[in-house]
Design a protein around this motif. Structure first.
Motif, PDB file in Angstrom:
ATOM      1  N   LEU A  27       0.829  -1.216   0.000  1.00  0.00           N
ATOM      2  CA  LEU A  27       0.000   0.000   0.000  1.00  0.00           C
ATOM      3  C   LEU A  27       0.857   1.258   0.000  1.00  0.00           C
ATOM      4  CD1 LEU A  27      -2.841  -0.976   2.497  1.00  0.00           C
ATOM      5  CD2 LEU A  27      -2.907  -0.971   0.006  1.00  0.00           C
ATOM      6  N   ARG A  28       1.986   1.179   0.720  1.00  0.00           N
ATOM      7  CA  ARG A  28       2.853   2.355   0.771  1.00  0.00           C
ATOM      8  C   ARG A  28       3.433   2.650  -0.610  1.00  0.00           C
ATOM      9  NH1 ARG A  28       4.502  -0.720   5.331  1.00  0.00           N
ATOM     10  NH2 ARG A  28       3.692   0.138   7.285  1.00  0.00           N
ATOM     11  N   THR A  29       3.916   1.581  -1.247  1.00  0.00           N
ATOM     12  CA  THR A  29       4.441   1.773  -2.604  1.00  0.00           C
ATOM     13  C   THR A  29       3.351   2.233  -3.549  1.00  0.00           C
ATOM     14  OG1 THR A  29       6.048   0.014  -2.209  1.00  0.00           O
ATOM     15  CG2 THR A  29       5.664   0.626  -4.483  1.00  0.00           C
ATOM     16  N   LEU A  30       2.188   1.644  -3.410  1.00  0.00           N
ATOM     17  CA  LEU A  30       1.068   2.036  -4.267  1.00  0.00           C
ATOM     18  C   LEU A  30       0.666   3.477  -4.018  1.00  0.00           C
ATOM     19  CD1 LEU A  30      -1.054   1.133  -6.322  1.00  0.00           C
ATOM     20  CD2 LEU A  30      -2.486   0.395  -4.419  1.00  0.00           C
ATOM     21  N   ARG A  31       0.720   3.889  -2.753  1.00  0.00           N
ATOM     22  CA  ARG A  31       0.364   5.271  -2.430  1.00  0.00           C
ATOM     23  C   ARG A  31       1.313   6.243  -3.108  1.00  0.00           C
ATOM     24  NH1 ARG A  31       2.012   6.767   3.379  1.00  0.00           N
ATOM     25  NH2 ARG A  31       3.983   6.471   2.248  1.00  0.00           N
ATOM     26  N   ASP A  32       2.627   5.963  -3.034  1.00  0.00           N
ATOM     27  CA  ASP A  32       3.603   6.865  -3.662  1.00  0.00           C
ATOM     28  C   ASP A  32       3.422   6.919  -5.173  1.00  0.00           C
ATOM     29  OD1 ASP A  32       6.202   5.761  -1.357  1.00  0.00           O
ATOM     30  OD2 ASP A  32       4.616   7.260  -1.117  1.00  0.00           O
ATOM     31  N   GLU A  33       3.207   5.731  -5.758  1.00  0.00           N
ATOM     32  CA  GLU A  33       3.026   5.701  -7.214  1.00  0.00           C
ATOM     33  C   GLU A  33       1.749   6.424  -7.621  1.00  0.00           C
ATOM     34  OE1 GLU A  33       5.278   1.419  -7.988  1.00  0.00           O
ATOM     35  OE2 GLU A  33       3.093   1.602  -8.177  1.00  0.00           O
ATOM     36  N   LEU A  34       0.690   6.200  -6.860  1.00  0.00           N
ATOM     37  CA  LEU A  34      -0.566   6.882  -7.177  1.00  0.00           C
ATOM     38  C   LEU A  34      -0.451   8.387  -7.006  1.00  0.00           C
ATOM     39  CD1 LEU A  34      -3.235   4.505  -5.578  1.00  0.00           C
ATOM     40  CD2 LEU A  34      -2.758   4.838  -8.005  1.00  0.00           C
ATOM     41  N   LEU A  35       0.331   8.813  -6.029  1.00  0.00           N
ATOM     42  CA  LEU A  35       0.505  10.242  -5.816  1.00  0.00           C
ATOM     43  C   LEU A  35       1.188  10.895  -7.017  1.00  0.00           C
ATOM     44  CD1 LEU A  35       0.202  12.632  -3.894  1.00  0.00           C
ATOM     45  CD2 LEU A  35       2.424  12.039  -2.885  1.00  0.00           C
ATOM     46  N   VAL A  36       2.265  10.245  -7.484  1.00  0.00           N
ATOM     47  CA  VAL A  36       2.977  10.785  -8.659  1.00  0.00           C
ATOM     48  C   VAL A  36       2.081  10.763  -9.883  1.00  0.00           C
ATOM     49  CG1 VAL A  36       4.930  10.442 -10.210  1.00  0.00           C
ATOM     50  CG2 VAL A  36       5.225  10.139  -7.739  1.00  0.00           C
TER      51      VAL A  36
END
Length: 587
Positions: free
Chosen positions: A267-276
Motif C-alpha cells: 500500500l505504501r508503494t502504491l500510495r507513492d506511485e498513485l501520488l505521482v
C-alpha cells in the motif's frame, strides 16, 4: 488580456480543485485499503480456523467409525482374549496398517498398553503408559496423547467379548491421527499464514520460523478465536487462537498468525506511485480538458460511435445533431453515406440470392436432363409393339440405370447437409468399385472411346460406404474424361498402399486445370470448361472423402498430366484379397 487572465484563473482554479480532490481521494483510498487489508486478513484467519474445525469434526467422525469397526472385529477380540502382550503386539500390526490411521493402541482391563503402533514408527509407548498411570481410560471419548514429541488426537472404543450390552469387557482400542507438519501447512495455506500447535505450552508442530514470533505463539498471549492485533519486535501481526480440547486439563492450542506489515507493505508503494501519477494526471488532464472542451466534442464522439456501429452492421445507430457547422455537415454526409450503403447492401444480397438460386437451378437441370432424356427415349421405344422380350428387357435396364443415376444425383445434392455419421461402411475391394465407376462413365456415349483403366499391384479392401465412395470415383473419372480428347484420351486410376493408408490417384492426359480456379476448385458452383457443369461434383466428393477421415486434393496439374489424389486413412483399410477375388458392388 482580460480573456487571457480569465483563462489563467480558470486553469489555476481547475488545477487546485483537481489537485485537492486527488490528494483527498488518495488519502481515503489508502485508509480504505488499509482497513480492507486488515478485514481480509481477519476473514482469512476466521476461514482458516473454521475450515480446520470442519475438518477436525470430519476426522473425529472418521476416527470414531474406525475405532468402532476395529472393536467389533473377531480377530481383535481373539487377540485381546489371549491376554498375551507379545501376541497382541504382533497380531495387531496388520490391523494398524489396515486402519490407515497414525496411531493404534490396545489397552487391557488393567490399564496396561498391550499393543502399540504409530506412524512414524517406533515411538515410545512409555509416554502413554505414564499418562495412563495404570488406569483404564474412559471409553467412547476423544483424548490427546503426546509421545516422542508427536501429538495425536485419539478416540477410545471399548472391546467386549460378545455384545456391548451383556458381554464381558476385554479392554479398549484407541485410534488416532497425528497433528503433524503437513496438516499445519494445509491450515496455513488456507490463509497464507503461519500456524503453531502447542501442548501444555510446548510447541509440537509449527510453520513459524522466527523465534520471537514462535515465543509469542506459545506464551498464550492470544487466548480467543477473535483475531487480535499483536506487535512482536516492532512487527505487526493479526493472530487467532483455538483450543482444541476445551474439556481437558492440559490444553492443546492452535495459533494462526498472519503478518499485517506484509499485507500493507504494497500500500505504501502504491500510495507513492498513485501520488505521482495523480499529480501528472491532474496537470495533463487540466490542460487537455481546457484545450479540448469544445462544443463539438460530444457530437464527434457520437459520430465516432456511429462509425463503429456501422462497422458491426448497425445501420440504425442514432446520431445526435449539434456542434459546429463542420460537425453538422460531416454528420449529414455520414448519414447519407450510411443510407446508400444500406441500400447497396440490400441490393447485393438480393442479387446474390437470385444468382445462387439461378446457379443451383441451372446445375440441377443439366444433371437431370441427360438421364431424363434417356428415360423418355427408352420409354418411347418400349411403346412400340414389335419389340422382342430381350429388347424390352434391355430398354427396361437402361431406364432403370437412368433412374438410379437420378436418385444418385438427388442423394449427392443432399450429401452436403448430411453428417459423417450417416456413412454405412462395408469392406469393399477397391478395384471392383473403380471398375464399376468406369462402367458408369462408359455408359456415356461421348466417352466410349476414352481409355479408362485401373493400375494396382494387388487387390485392396477398404472399409467405406460403397455407394458414396463409388460416387466420388465416378465424379472424378467423369471430370477427367471431360478434360481429355474424346477420341484418344487416357484416364488411369492408380491405387497404392502407403504407411498411412491407401491413395487413389485419378490421372488424365488433358490440358490441365486452369490456374484461375485451382485454389477454389472444390468450392461450390466452381466450374470451368463445361457449358452446363453443376460445380457441385467436386464439393460433394471432397465432403464424402472427409467424412471417411481422408482428404481430396489436386496433387498436380500440367499440360498432359493432371493428378487428383484421394487419400484414405489406414483405419478404413480391410484385409488383402487375391487379385482374382471379386464382389458385386452396386449391382
Amino acid at each position: 488580456m482580460g480573456e487571457t487572465r480569465l483563462r489563467t484563473k480558470f486553469l489555476v482554479a481547475m488545477l487546485l480543485t483537481s489537485a485537492t480532490l486527488t490528494i483527498l481521494t488518495l488519502l481515503v483510498v489508502q485508509r480504505t485499503m488499509a482497513v480492507r487489508a486488515r478485514q481480509g486478513i481477519v476473514s482469512d484467519l476466521e476461514n482458516s480456523v473454521e475450515s480446520f474445525r470442519t475438518q477436525q469434526v470430519e476426522r473425529e467422525a472418521t476416527l470414531r467409525a474406525s475405532a468402532q469397526l476395529l472393536a467389533n472385529l473377531p480377530i481383535l477380540k481373539a487377540l485381546m482374549t489371549s491376554r498375551h502382550a507379545l501376541t497382541i503386539q504382533d497380531g495387531s500390526a496388520e490391523l494398524f496398517h489396515l486402519s490407515g490411521r497414525d496411531l493404534l493402541a490396545l489397552i487391557d482391563t488393567s490399564g496396561q498398553v498391550v499393543g502399540f503402533h504409530t506412524n512414524p514408527a517406533n515411538l515410545p509407548r512409555a509416554d502413554i503408559e505414564q499418562m495412563l498411570d495404570g488406569k483404564l481410560p474412559s471409553a467412547k471419548t476423544l483424548a490427546w496423547w503426546v509421545t516422542g514429541g508427536h501429538l495425536y488426537e485419539v478416540y477410545l472404543e471399548p472391546i467386549y467379548f460378545g455384545s456391548s450390552t451383556n458381554g464381558s469387557p476385554l479392554g479398549i482400542v484407541a485410534v488416532g491421527y497425528e497433528i503433524n507438519d503437513p496438516l499445519a501447512r494445509q491450515v496455513a495455506k488456507l490463509a497464507d499464514s503461519n500456524v503453531a500447535v502447542s501442548y501444555g505450552g510446548k510447541v509440537v508442530v509449527s510453520t513459524i520460523r522466527d523465534d520471537r514470533t514462535l515465543d509469542f505463539a506459545k506464551d498464550g498471549r492470544v487466548r480467543n478465536e477473535t483475531p487480535t492485533d499483536v506487535t512482536v519486535g516492532g512487527k505487526k501481526f493479526v493472530a487467532s487462537s483455538i483450543v482444541l480440547n476445551p474439556d481437558d486439563t492440559v490444553p492443546v492450542t492452535m495459533v494462526v498468525v498472519k503478518s499485517y506489515d506484509n499485507a500493507i507493505a504494497f500500500l505504501r508503494t502504491l500510495r507513492d506511485e498513485l501520488l505521482v501519477i495523480g499529480i501528472v494526471a491532474v496537470v495533463l488532464g487540466t490542460l487537455l480538458v481546457y484545450v479540448l472542451a469544445r462544443t463539438f466534442t460530444r457530437p464527434l464522439e457520437r459520430l465516432a460511435a456511429g462509425v463503429s456501429a456501422l462497422g458491426t452492421g448497425d445501420f440504425a445507430f442514432p446520431l445526435l445533431p449539434g456542434g459546429g457547422a463542420e460537425v453538422v455537415g460531416l454528420t449529414g454526409a455520414f448519414t447519407d453515406m450510411r443510407t446508400r450503403l444500406r441500400e447497396t447492401q440490400q441490393s447485393l444480397i438480393e442479387s446474390e440470392r437470385l444468382a445462387t438460386i439461378g446457379r443451383m437451378a441451372a446445375s440441377i437441370s443439366h444433371d437431370l436432363r441427360h438421364p431424363l432424356t434417356a428415360v423418355l427415349a427408352n420409354a418411347e421405344f418400349l411403346a412400340e409393339g414389335q419389340l422382342s422380350g430381350a429388347q424390352r428387357e434391355e430398354l427396361y435396364l437402361e431406364i432403370r440405370l437412368a433412374v438410379n443415376r437420378l436418385t444418385d444425383l438427388v442423394d449427392s445434392l443432399l450429401e452436403l447437409s448430411r453428417p459423417a455419421q450417416a456413412l454405412t461402411r462395408v469392406d469393399v475391394p477397391l478395384d471392383i468399385m473403380i471398375e464399376r465407376a468406369i462402367e458408369l462413365v462408359h455408359a456415356h456415349p461421348e466417352f466410349q472411346k476414352v481409355t479408362l483403366r485401373v493400375e494396382m499391384a494387388r487387390s485392396i479392401e477398404a472399409q467405406v460406404d460403397a455407394r458414396k465412395m463409388e460416387r466420388v470415383i465416378y465424379n472424378l473419372l467423369l471430370n477427367a474424361c471431360q478434360a481429355v480428347k474424346p477420341t484418344d484420351g487416357h484416364v488411369i486410376a492408380r491405387v497404392s498402399e502407403t504407411a498411412k493408408g491407401v491413395d487413389i490417384r485419378i490421372v488424365d492426359d488433358g490440358p490441365g486445370v486452369d490456374a484461375s480456379i485451382r485454389t477454389k476448385l472444390f468450392e461450390p458452383f466452381v466450374s470451368f470448361g463445361k457449358q452446363n457443369g453443376t460445380g457441385l461434383g467436386l464439393t460433394i466428393a471432397q465432403k464424402i472423402v472427409q467424412d471417411h477421415g481422408g482428404y481430396l486434393e489436386l496433387e498436380s496439374s500440367t499440360p498432359g498430366e493432371t493428378v487428383v489424389l484421394i487419400s484414405l486413412p489406414r483405419g478404413t483399410m480391410g484385409g488383402e484379397k487375391n487379385s482374382r477375388a471379386r464382389i458385386d458392388v452396386g449391382r
